[in-house]
Design a protein around this motif. Sequence first.
Motif, PDB file in Angstrom:
ATOM      1  N   HIS A 122       0.843  -1.186   0.000  1.00 44.79           N
ATOM      2  CA  HIS A 122       0.000   0.000   0.000  1.00 44.79           C
ATOM      3  C   HIS A 122       0.884   1.245   0.000  1.00 44.79           C
ATOM      4  CE1 HIS A 122      -3.564   2.312   0.543  1.00 44.79           C
ATOM      5  NE2 HIS A 122      -3.249   2.744   1.749  1.00 44.79           N
ATOM      6  N   GLN A 123       0.637   2.131  -0.959  1.00 50.29           N
ATOM      7  CA  GLN A 123       1.439   3.347  -1.116  1.00 50.29           C
ATOM      8  C   GLN A 123       2.930   3.015  -1.292  1.00 50.29           C
ATOM      9  OE1 GLN A 123       0.039   5.563   2.391  1.00 50.29           O
ATOM     10  NE2 GLN A 123      -1.451   6.618   1.102  1.00 50.29           N
ATOM     11  N   TYR A 124       3.189   1.866  -1.897  1.00 55.02           N
ATOM     12  CA  TYR A 124       4.544   1.437  -2.269  1.00 55.02           C
ATOM     13  C   TYR A 124       5.465   1.267  -1.059  1.00 55.02           C
ATOM     14  CZ  TYR A 124       2.598   2.764  -6.727  1.00 55.02           C
ATOM     15  OH  TYR A 124       1.753   2.864  -7.814  1.00 55.02           O
ATOM     16  N   VAL A 125       4.923   0.795   0.059  1.00 55.81           N
ATOM     17  CA  VAL A 125       5.751   0.614   1.253  1.00 55.81           C
ATOM     18  C   VAL A 125       6.817  -0.447   1.050  1.00 55.81           C
ATOM     19  CG1 VAL A 125       3.939   1.368   2.852  1.00 55.81           C
ATOM     20  CG2 VAL A 125       4.153  -1.062   2.296  1.00 55.81           C
ATOM     21  N   GLU A 126       6.607  -1.348   0.071  1.00 54.07           N
ATOM     22  CA  GLU A 126       7.602  -2.397  -0.149  1.00 54.07           C
ATOM     23  C   GLU A 126       8.943  -1.837  -0.618  1.00 54.07           C
ATOM     24  OE1 GLU A 126       5.657  -2.036  -4.240  1.00 54.07           O
ATOM     25  OE2 GLU A 126       5.158  -1.676  -2.140  1.00 54.07           O
ATOM     26  N   LEU A 127       8.958  -0.581  -1.087  1.00 56.18           N
ATOM     27  CA  LEU A 127      10.192   0.038  -1.574  1.00 56.18           C
ATOM     28  C   LEU A 127      10.961   0.770  -0.484  1.00 56.18           C
ATOM     29  CD1 LEU A 127       8.815   1.644  -4.879  1.00 56.18           C
ATOM     30  CD2 LEU A 127       9.799  -0.642  -4.560  1.00 56.18           C
ATOM     31  N   MET A 128      10.342   0.981   0.666  1.00 61.57           N
ATOM     32  CA  MET A 128      10.945   1.840   1.687  1.00 61.57           C
ATOM     33  C   MET A 128      12.103   1.155   2.395  1.00 61.57           C
ATOM     34  SD  MET A 128       7.858   3.980   3.498  1.00 61.57           S
ATOM     35  CE  MET A 128       7.204   2.560   4.350  1.00 61.57           C
TER      36      MET A 128
ATOM     37  N   GLY B 193      14.168  -0.365   5.288  1.00 61.18           N
ATOM     38  CA  GLY B 193      13.644  -1.071   6.448  1.00 61.18           C
ATOM     39  C   GLY B 193      12.528  -2.037   6.112  1.00 61.18           C
ATOM     40  N   VAL B 194      11.937  -1.892   4.938  1.00 60.07           N
ATOM     41  CA  VAL B 194      10.914  -2.828   4.464  1.00 60.07           C
ATOM     42  C   VAL B 194      11.443  -3.611   3.270  1.00 60.07           C
ATOM     43  CG1 VAL B 194       8.568  -3.083   3.579  1.00 60.07           C
ATOM     44  CG2 VAL B 194       9.075  -1.305   5.262  1.00 60.07           C
ATOM     45  N   ALA B 195      12.065  -2.902   2.329  1.00 58.81           N
ATOM     46  CA  ALA B 195      12.572  -3.553   1.109  1.00 58.81           C
ATOM     47  C   ALA B 195      13.506  -4.711   1.438  1.00 58.81           C
ATOM     48  CB  ALA B 195      13.295  -2.526   0.235  1.00 58.81           C
ATOM     49  N   GLU B 196      14.289  -4.555   2.500  1.00 63.38           N
ATOM     50  CA  GLU B 196      15.234  -5.608   2.877  1.00 63.38           C
ATOM     51  C   GLU B 196      14.520  -6.855   3.402  1.00 63.38           C
ATOM     52  OE1 GLU B 196      17.045  -1.567   3.331  1.00 63.38           O
ATOM     53  OE2 GLU B 196      15.187  -2.557   3.964  1.00 63.38           O
ATOM     54  N   LEU B 197      13.283  -6.687   3.893  1.00 65.41           N
ATOM     55  CA  LEU B 197      12.531  -7.815   4.444  1.00 65.41           C
ATOM     56  C   LEU B 197      11.727  -8.556   3.395  1.00 65.41           C
ATOM     57  CD1 LEU B 197      11.100  -6.113   7.665  1.00 65.41           C
ATOM     58  CD2 LEU B 197      12.973  -7.766   7.545  1.00 65.41           C
TER      59      LEU B 197
END
Length: 269
Positions: free
Chosen positions: A111-117, A119-123
């Motif tokens: 949602h709102q491209y949080v997968e790119l942020m 701390g998130v992208a690494e997970l």
Amino acid sequence: NAAEACNHWPQLIADLYAGSLPSSALRQRLGDDLSRFDLGIHLNLTQGRPLTSTYPSELLNQQGQFPGIGPVFRQLRSDGSRFREGVRQELSTQIEFMLDHQLPPTHANGHQYVELMPGVAELVPELMQKFSIPVIRIAREIKLLQTVLLKGRVPAFAVSLIKRHYAERFRRSPAIAALAAPARFFGTAHAGLVDRGILRRFLNYASPSGCTEIGLHPASEPDGQAIPSEWLDPLEKARPAELDWLCDAATGELIASHGLRLGRLWRLP
């Protein structure tokens, strides 16, 4: 809500196989083989409330809600590693929610491209492997000059460049590169604004030999159901109109005129 949507899903698939959905004829015109629909996990850290009680309070507002994309991004960008375990548990729980409803996700996005942020992208690769999710969205949008800046949308162009910067970092990760993903993605700067004219420009730049994904947000008006106060929807008024033109026969003819057909993300691996 999510539980209600999960409960309705089996009937939707039954209607699909029976050919009784209103869109059946149009989708067959576009080469759709009536195989099961995609159903992805839409990871969320920016609206609503967490599912876990141990989610970091620093990533919530005073009402215990996700505070929006800006505050989350600033916190994770400055010190994402400090919150990693809490974020990992929350995203894992969101995926497990689908699995508890016997609905393994066909793909993942945020949602709102949080997968790119940060701390998130690494997970994300870890979660994809843990839960056997085969396909990931990579929202690296091309042709932003033609579809955004030349239309006079300067602030949106700036924001879309930031998204593309983080999407490029995301794409270059070896763990992400090993996953299946659509060849091209459009829509990072167009939420609530896509019409057939914009769709035509996207189709002009679609991948000639691979899968192109276009981010849209169609929906019908809630039938007497109140939207939770913590879930402010800035696209609420745009969704029904987007649904109308998307399901119109003229949209199908436009897609067909580009020599394109409908596909499924679960077919990509």
